[in-house]
Write a protein that holds these residues in place. Structure first.
Motif, PDB file in Angstrom:
ATOM      1  N   SER A 673      22.700  46.843  36.301  1.00  0.00           N
ATOM      2  CA  SER A 673      23.945  47.040  35.547  1.00  0.00           C
ATOM      3  C   SER A 673      23.582  47.398  34.124  1.00  0.00           C
ATOM      4  N   GLU A 677      28.343  46.644  30.958  1.00  0.00           N
ATOM      5  CA  GLU A 677      28.904  45.832  32.046  1.00  0.00           C
ATOM      6  C   GLU A 677      28.614  44.352  31.829  1.00  0.00           C
ATOM      7  N   GLN A 678      27.429  44.051  31.296  1.00  0.00           N
ATOM      8  CA  GLN A 678      27.073  42.649  31.077  1.00  0.00           C
ATOM      9  C   GLN A 678      27.773  42.057  29.862  1.00  0.00           C
ATOM     10  N   ILE A 808      36.174  34.182  38.117  1.00  0.00           N
ATOM     11  CA  ILE A 808      36.359  35.547  38.595  1.00  0.00           C
ATOM     12  C   ILE A 808      37.494  35.600  39.605  1.00  0.00           C
ATOM     13  N   CYS A 812      40.392  38.108  38.652  1.00  0.00           N
ATOM     14  CA  CYS A 812      40.448  39.316  39.491  1.00  0.00           C
ATOM     15  C   CYS A 812      41.035  38.992  40.860  1.00  0.00           C
ATOM     16  N   GLU A 819      33.522  42.145  46.177  1.00  0.00           N
ATOM     17  CA  GLU A 819      33.522  42.542  44.776  1.00  0.00           C
ATOM     18  C   GLU A 819      33.515  41.321  43.870  1.00  0.00           C
ATOM     19  N   ARG A 820      34.287  40.283  44.248  1.00  0.00           N
ATOM     20  CA  ARG A 820      34.278  39.055  43.438  1.00  0.00           C
ATOM     21  C   ARG A 820      32.899  38.399  43.459  1.00  0.00           C
ATOM     22  N   ARG A 822      29.978  39.913  43.797  1.00  0.00           N
ATOM     23  CA  ARG A 822      29.077  40.686  42.946  1.00  0.00           C
ATOM     24  C   ARG A 822      29.347  40.430  41.466  1.00  0.00           C
ATOM     25  N   ARG A 823      30.597  40.424  41.091  1.00  0.00           N
ATOM     26  CA  ARG A 823      30.924  40.223  39.683  1.00  0.00           C
ATOM     27  C   ARG A 823      30.548  38.825  39.215  1.00  0.00           C
ATOM     28  N   SER A 824      30.814  37.832  40.062  1.00  0.00           N
ATOM     29  CA  SER A 824      30.492  36.465  39.653  1.00  0.00           C
ATOM     30  C   SER A 824      28.989  36.276  39.537  1.00  0.00           C
ATOM     31  N   ARG A 826      26.756  38.661  38.907  1.00  0.00           N
ATOM     32  CA  ARG A 826      26.277  39.434  37.762  1.00  0.00           C
ATOM     33  C   ARG A 826      26.582  38.713  36.453  1.00  0.00           C
ATOM     34  N   GLU A 827      27.803  38.220  36.331  1.00  0.00           N
ATOM     35  CA  GLU A 827      28.169  37.520  35.092  1.00  0.00           C
ATOM     36  C   GLU A 827      27.452  36.181  34.990  1.00  0.00           C
TER      37      GLU A 827
END
Length: 904
Positions: A673, A677-678, A808, A812, A819-820, A822-824, A826-827
């Protein structure tokens, strides 16, 4: 570039040669201080540093103005901007003759620096007249205006002798002002600007022009230009002084010799453009960097006398580069720098045809800043080392970093474009017969990674994740060892002849934590950008610099304190590794095992502090490296130690860990990323709350690790602190490694709450021990404090993925489950890394707080009471936000058996 009829050849040539002549005069003015500065230095009695600042000040203005001048050229047209810039430069140059003090010379020099902004005006203007396939030659020809530096070095010394330095300033000022008027009268508006004006279209907005600057590629081009142009400007300014001082020649000879470098670095720029058009700019950059490394290595080798003890007696010889070989070498260096300058600016119109002003302005600004910063650093290095060739050593390091970054970027682009095809190839052609894709070659980038899939995890994922974990752990262990090595080294410095005060020693103990914590902020975003394998390799290899530097610095009691400060800051490279290492490992494991995996990585990595504090006191008592390690230092009590071993002992292990990371680790495509994005984590409230809590746990661990030996020595002089120093970090590291399962089972927030309760009690025991002068209470209190901080390090990191899964899901609700996830993840990784960065500052503030407390009150009591109040705040925040009934994690941690389910 806009679609418009190709201009006539006569218009193209008019624009090109007018711009080239104007740029030549601008560059002649921009480097005027390389000649008149020597006389001004003598008149004002300037030091080396003050002289370096004076000759570099015009470069500062010329660099900083490039960005805005490039934007104005896109908006208002090169004809108007170029003419106005030259007239203003002429006025500022004439103002030099009115200066009567060092301050007024600096002020006038800022105005002279406007001449340097001409480059980006010309690039933006000339590039609009030529099609892409001819821009390399056109821009290379325009760049020949760098020969203005040679013009100044050829002519200015003679004018200086005849008319004084004021005469040089007056003539140069008149010439450039007249050129500005002539350019406005004779030049035409470029086709793009003329077309926009005819149609009544406004120029691009600032936002539109600056949009490409977020690309990392632009900053990579800027580093290239920092060397090829910034290094050129710096040497053009520095060489006359260098030649006068080293070879004892007069100013006219020095000017002529330095002019040969400026000439080579200028007139061949057109040839570099032609080569870039024919062979490609990338190929030319490889030539530039490769040959520059060779020439700079030759130039950086100082005059040296050698004595070899042969069988028939001593054999003595010397190495020294005489004047004419030196001139020939810098001429060759200038030739390849000239090619490189053309190649860099061949890239820009091709990659960013509609943003030449902004992108070229940034690249030019960074390059120009090199011309400002480098002469100052040259002077500082000369004052610090006393070695004139140190300036070439610095340039050698810059070009090596540039080459490495370019090559790795090229390989990354190749893999992105042809990754599957490359994976089908054997490592070496001779292995073709036995190569089986997927079996005999380990894939470096894993495209399919599903740790939450039980079948994938058991069949493939667990093996790969554990291999990466067990390679990461020793690399992180070494990072912690190098980071905190000062905590043992500084305790022995007074005994081997270093006359540092107590406050200076506390600063040396605290500075690695300060730089390490700061580097963690940057390291925290590196793994998703570069990949875990590459970044772990680079960050581990970087530990060689402080490790070897320590080994050399401690051998001479005359080593300046500033050198120790620099080495202490470099030790922070080890501290920065923690943030990237934790972020990397968090991607590999499923959520049910993240807490334990990160606890093992961090806990056994933290073990490096204890390992270092146990091993260094032992290893410095023997000459394990023989003659290679240097002579021992004599102690005040008649004994001797090999203090250099404190740094050298880690070198072979760092080399092995670097090789293991490169050969055995993997990158996860899913973990990639951008910084943008981060950066969303900065808007997350829980990111900042967890930073506070992690300062309380890890900040305490690393801060007490650094301060405990010195504090013990001061509070209990009769106790050999180094015998016990390793125990606290050992307990903290093992408690972290061994308690990850507890946070996974009970919940990180609940464990964290009781951790702070235990730390409060431990501080009270330490205070009681100091008050009653009981070493046993003091020691037990600190061991308990280390234990609880280790447990808290694991529990706080376990909290972060759980918090972000719930957050997340709330933020979201429309996103699907994948998708949730991946986002969680990554964050979570970004917050873990950033939290680790902020927590590292505790390693600076705790030793400094103890030092200040002792200096102001004579004891450590006030600092300990301050820490106790901070722990009370942490326990209140943990309860109020997370563990109380209604808190974010209360229901999750009280309603599960082993691990929190994702908050859907």
């Amino acid at each position: 570039m806009s679609e418009h009829p190709i201009p006539s050849r006569s218009d193209q040539q008019r624009a090109l040669w007018l711009s080239t002549l104007a740029f030549t005069l601008c560059f002649a003015v921009w480097t005027i201080f390389s000649i008149i500065g020597i006389t001004i230095k003598a008149e004002l009695g300037l030091s080396e540093f003050e002289y370096g600042l004076l000759i570099a000040t015009p470069v500062l203005t010329g660099s900083l103005t490039r960005l805005i001048l490039g934007v104005w050229t896109e908006r208002y047209g090169g004809r108007l901007v170029f003419a106005a810039q030259m007239v203003l430069t002429g006025l500022a140059t004439y103002a030099l003759t009115l200066a009567d003090s060092y301050a007024t010379f600096l002020l006038a020099a800022l105005g002279v620096g406007l001449a340097g902004g001409s480059f980006i005006i010309g690039v933006a203007y000339v590039s609009k007249w030529f099609p892409a396939e001819k821009q390399g030659l056109a821009l290379g020809t325009f760049g020949m205006g760098n020969v203005g530096a040679a013009v100044t070095k050829f002519l200015a010394p003679f004018v200086l002798v005849a008319m004084g330095w004021q005469g040089v300033a007056e003539i140069w000022a008149t010439a450039i002002a007249l050129m500005g008027v002539a350019f406005y009268l004779l030049a035409k508006d470029d086709p793009d600007f003329a077309e926009r004006r005819a149609r009544g279209v406004q120029g691009p907005t600032l936002a539109e022009q600056f949009a490409p600057l977020k690309n990392l590629q632009v900053w990579r081009f800027s580093l290239y230009y920092f060397f090829v142009f910034g290094g050129f400007v710096a040497l053009a300014l520095w060489l006359p002084h260098y030649l006068v001082a080293v070879y004892d020649v007069d100013v006219r000879t020095a000017g002529m010799a330095a002019a040969s470098f400026s000439l080579a670095a200028s007139v061949f720029r057109a040839y570099g453009g032609a080569l870039s058009d024919r062979f490609g700019a990338r190929t030319v950059m490889y030539w530039t960097f490769g040959f520059s490394i060779v020439f700079l290595f030759m130039l950086s080798y100082p005059p040296t006398d050698y004595v070899i003890h042969g069988k028939d007696g001593a054999i003595a010889f010397s190495t020294r580069m005489d004047l004419w070989p030196f001139v020939a070498t810098i001429f060759a260096l200038g030739f390849f720098m000239s090619l490189g300058k053309a190649a860099v600016f061949k890239h820009i119109p091709v990659y960013y045809p509609n943003h030449v002003g902004a992108v070229g302005g940034l690249v030019g600004m960074i390059g120009g800043l090199g011309g400002f910063v480098l002469p100052i650093v040259f002077g500082a290095l000369l004052d610090l080392t006393g070695v004139y060739t140190s300036c070439f050593v610095l340039l050698l390091l810059v070009v090596m970093v540039s080459l490495a970054w370019m090559h790795m970027s090229v390989r990354a682009m190749e893999r992105q474009a042809q990754g599957k095809a490359l994976d089908q190839l054997p490592a070496f052609p001779e292995l073709k017969e036995i190569h089986t894709p997927g079996k005999t070659e380990m894939p470096r980038v894993i495209e399919d990674w599903r740790p939450e899939d039980p079948a994938f995890w058991e069949g493939k994922g667990k093996r790969i994740a554990r291999r990466n974990l067990w390679i990461s752990i020793p690399a992180l262990t070494l990072a912690f060892a190098v980071w905190m090595v000062w905590s043992v080294v500084i305790a022995r410095l007074p005994a081997i002849g270093f006359q540092f005060t107590q406050d200076q020693l506390f600063w040396l103990a605290a500075l690695p934590a300060l730089s390490g914590a700061t580097l963690r902020i940057f390291y925290s975003f590196m793994v998703p950008i570069f990949g875990g394998r590459l970044w772990t390799t680079l960050s581990t290899a970087s530990l060689l610099v402080p490790a070897m530097g320590i080994g050399y610095a401690v051998q001479n009691p005359q080593t300046p304190y500033l050198i120790f400060v620099v080495l202490a800051l470099l030790c922070g490279l080890g501290g920065g590794n923690f943030a990237s290492s934790m972020a990397n490992i968090s991607f590999f494991f499923p959520r049910a095992e993240k807490g334990n995996a990160m606890a093992l990585n961090a806990g056994l990595g933290n073990l490096g502090v204890s390992l270092m504090q146990f091993l260094v006191p032992v290893i410095i008592t023997a000459g394990v490296f023989g003659a290679l390690g240097g002579q021992p230092q004599q102690l005040s009590d008649g004994g001797q130690v090999w203090m250099q071993n404190a740094g050298f002992i880690w070198v072979p292990f760092i080399l092995m860990a670097t090789a293991a990371a490169w050969l055995g680790m993997n990158d996860l495509a899913d973990a990639k990323s951008s910084f943008r994005e981060q950066a969303v984590i900065f808007s997350r409230r829980h990111n900042w709350i967890m930073c506070l809590l992690y300062v309380g746990t890890f900040g305490s661990f690393i801060g007490y690790s650094a301060a405990f030996p010195m504090l013990t020595k001061l509070a209990f002089p009769g106790v050999n602190a180094l015998q016990y120093a390793f125990l606290g970090p050992l307990i903290g590291a093992l408690s972290r490694a061994g308690s990850g399962w507890l946070a996974d089972r009970m919940g990180g927030a609940r464990v964290t709450f009781w951790v702070f309760a235990g730390m409060i009690a431990s501080v009270l025991v330490i205070i009681q021990g100091l008050g009653s002068t009981s070493f046993m209470l003091f020691f037990l209190g600190f061991m308990a404090l280390f234990f609880f901080s280790g447990v808290g390090n694991a529990s706080t990191f376990q909290m972060i993925p759980v918090i972000m899964r719930k957050e997340i899901a709330r933020l979201c609700p429309q996103a699907d489950a994948e998708e949730r996830r991946r986002r969680s993840e990554r964050e979570s990784a970004a917050i873990i890394a950033f939290t680790a960065a902020i927590g590292g500052y505790g390693g600076f503030f705790i030793p400094k707080a103890f030092g200040s407390s002792i200096q102001l009150t004579g004891g450590a009591g006030p600092a300990l009471w301050g820490f106790l109040i901070f722990y009370l705040i942490c326990i209140a925040v943990t309860w109020g936000v997370y563990t109380r009934r209604g808190g974010l994690l209360h229901d999750i941690e009280h309603g599960r058996a082993a691990v929190a389910a994702p908050a859907e």
